[in-house]
Design a protein around this motif. Sequence first.
Motif, PDB file in Angstrom:
ATOM      1  N   ALA A  19       0.830  -1.130   0.068  1.00  0.00           N
ATOM      2  CA  ALA A  19      -0.109   0.125  -0.051  1.00  0.00           C
ATOM      3  C   ALA A  19       0.911   1.450   0.042  1.00  0.00           C
ATOM      4  N   ALA A  20       1.952   1.061   0.788  1.00  0.00           N
ATOM      5  CA  ALA A  20       2.604   2.500   0.910  1.00  0.00           C
ATOM      6  C   ALA A  20       3.493   2.496  -0.410  1.00  0.00           C
ATOM      7  N   LEU A  21       3.912   1.389  -0.971  1.00  0.00           N
ATOM      8  CA  LEU A  21       4.875   1.622  -2.344  1.00  0.00           C
ATOM      9  C   LEU A  21       3.734   2.198  -3.451  1.00  0.00           C
ATOM     10  N   ARG A  22       2.481   1.646  -3.323  1.00  0.00           N
ATOM     11  CA  ARG A  22       1.757   2.240  -4.418  1.00  0.00           C
ATOM     12  C   ARG A  22       1.196   3.681  -4.226  1.00  0.00           C
ATOM     13  N   ARG A  23       1.152   3.888  -2.965  1.00  0.00           N
ATOM     14  CA  ARG A  23       1.005   5.503  -2.489  1.00  0.00           C
ATOM     15  C   ARG A  23       2.006   6.215  -3.158  1.00  0.00           C
ATOM     16  N   ARG A  36       9.133   0.110  -9.343  1.00  0.00           N
ATOM     17  CA  ARG A  36       9.076   0.327 -10.874  1.00  0.00           C
ATOM     18  C   ARG A  36       7.772  -0.185 -11.448  1.00  0.00           C
ATOM     19  N   GLY A  37       7.292  -1.170 -11.089  1.00  0.00           N
ATOM     20  CA  GLY A  37       6.093  -1.685 -11.443  1.00  0.00           C
ATOM     21  C   GLY A  37       4.893  -0.722 -11.249  1.00  0.00           C
ATOM     22  N   HIS A  38       4.729  -0.243  -9.842  1.00  0.00           N
ATOM     23  CA  HIS A  38       3.687   0.758  -9.567  1.00  0.00           C
ATOM     24  C   HIS A  38       3.807   1.993 -10.259  1.00  0.00           C
ATOM     25  N   GLY A  51       2.232   5.640 -15.301  1.00  0.00           N
ATOM     26  CA  GLY A  51       2.892   6.382 -16.261  1.00  0.00           C
ATOM     27  C   GLY A  51       4.000   7.151 -16.065  1.00  0.00           C
ATOM     28  N   ARG A  52       4.743   6.657 -14.912  1.00  0.00           N
ATOM     29  CA  ARG A  52       5.913   7.399 -14.416  1.00  0.00           C
ATOM     30  C   ARG A  52       7.165   6.354 -14.764  1.00  0.00           C
ATOM     31  N   SER A  53       8.227   6.972 -14.548  1.00  0.00           N
ATOM     32  CA  SER A  53       9.536   6.438 -14.655  1.00  0.00           C
ATOM     33  C   SER A  53      10.244   6.498 -13.187  1.00  0.00           C
ATOM     34  N   ILE A  54      11.074   5.541 -12.870  1.00  0.00           N
ATOM     35  CA  ILE A  54      12.035   5.313 -11.631  1.00  0.00           C
ATOM     36  C   ILE A  54      12.896   6.368 -11.867  1.00  0.00           C
TER      37      ILE A  54
END
Length: 292
Positions: A181-185, A212-214, A219-222
Amino acid sequence: MRFWLGASFSDTDQFTELARAAERCGFDTLTLSDHLFYADFASPYPYSRSGRPRWDARTHWPDVWVTIGAMAAVTSTLRFAPNVYIAPARDLCTVAKQVSTAAVLSRERVTFGVGVGWCKEEFTATGQDFHTRGKRLDAMLPALRALWSGETVTLDGLPPLSISPTPSGPIPVYVGGDSEAALRRAARLGDGWIGNRIYTEEQLDEVLDALRGHLEANGRSIGEFEIIAPLAVLPEAETYRHFAAKGVTGTLAAPWWLATPEEKSRYGEGTLELKIATMERFAEEVIAKMPA
């Protein structure tokens, strides 16, 4: 690679001198943690095997924003960040005003490190619902950004409102925590991520893969995302360059954790003198050897 000084657990009267020393030694950011009080918590502490906190009632937890204001007054380039501030344990307007004021007084040197928290007792004490804290933080972050930009915001039950003062530019938001949940946020709402434990390379690789996956799903890049990761490594410039190549943009260090027996004997455990001496050694042995 930017170095953040992890100053949590320090006595309150040490912070201004630690800030001066951190700026002089080349640290990018000084970070401190957020707790409202100590109690015999029923809530399990998630970062120890016993479920008990690693501190006691004598440990200082100064107010984050008051302390940042004091440190900003004695520095000119050092940045400041809570690691992390438990925003959903407070109401939106209080958080917006505190952070905005600190950003203005520090001349834009605040990063908003934020998380959902683990201590139910602190939410009970402030009258906030512990069980909806994630959902409420998701709603708070866009509203905070709007208020910090000077926009007028409509909240339930209130007329359209705004706050002042507000900083001249955006306040970076770094989301803490390594749950899914925190990584998705972080990937959806943050400008960066802050780790909340000390990571081995294997543990960090799992976090980076998930981020990276989230990020891609949003639509974002690490490559456009800040990653601040405390690392379970010896403090060597070559090692930090290795992690920088993986996408880590910053790490957390408290050099006195690795003080030599000679340094401990000379300066004394926990003293300001020990902390500054080990920071100066870290600056010479690590920070000075990193690419500009």
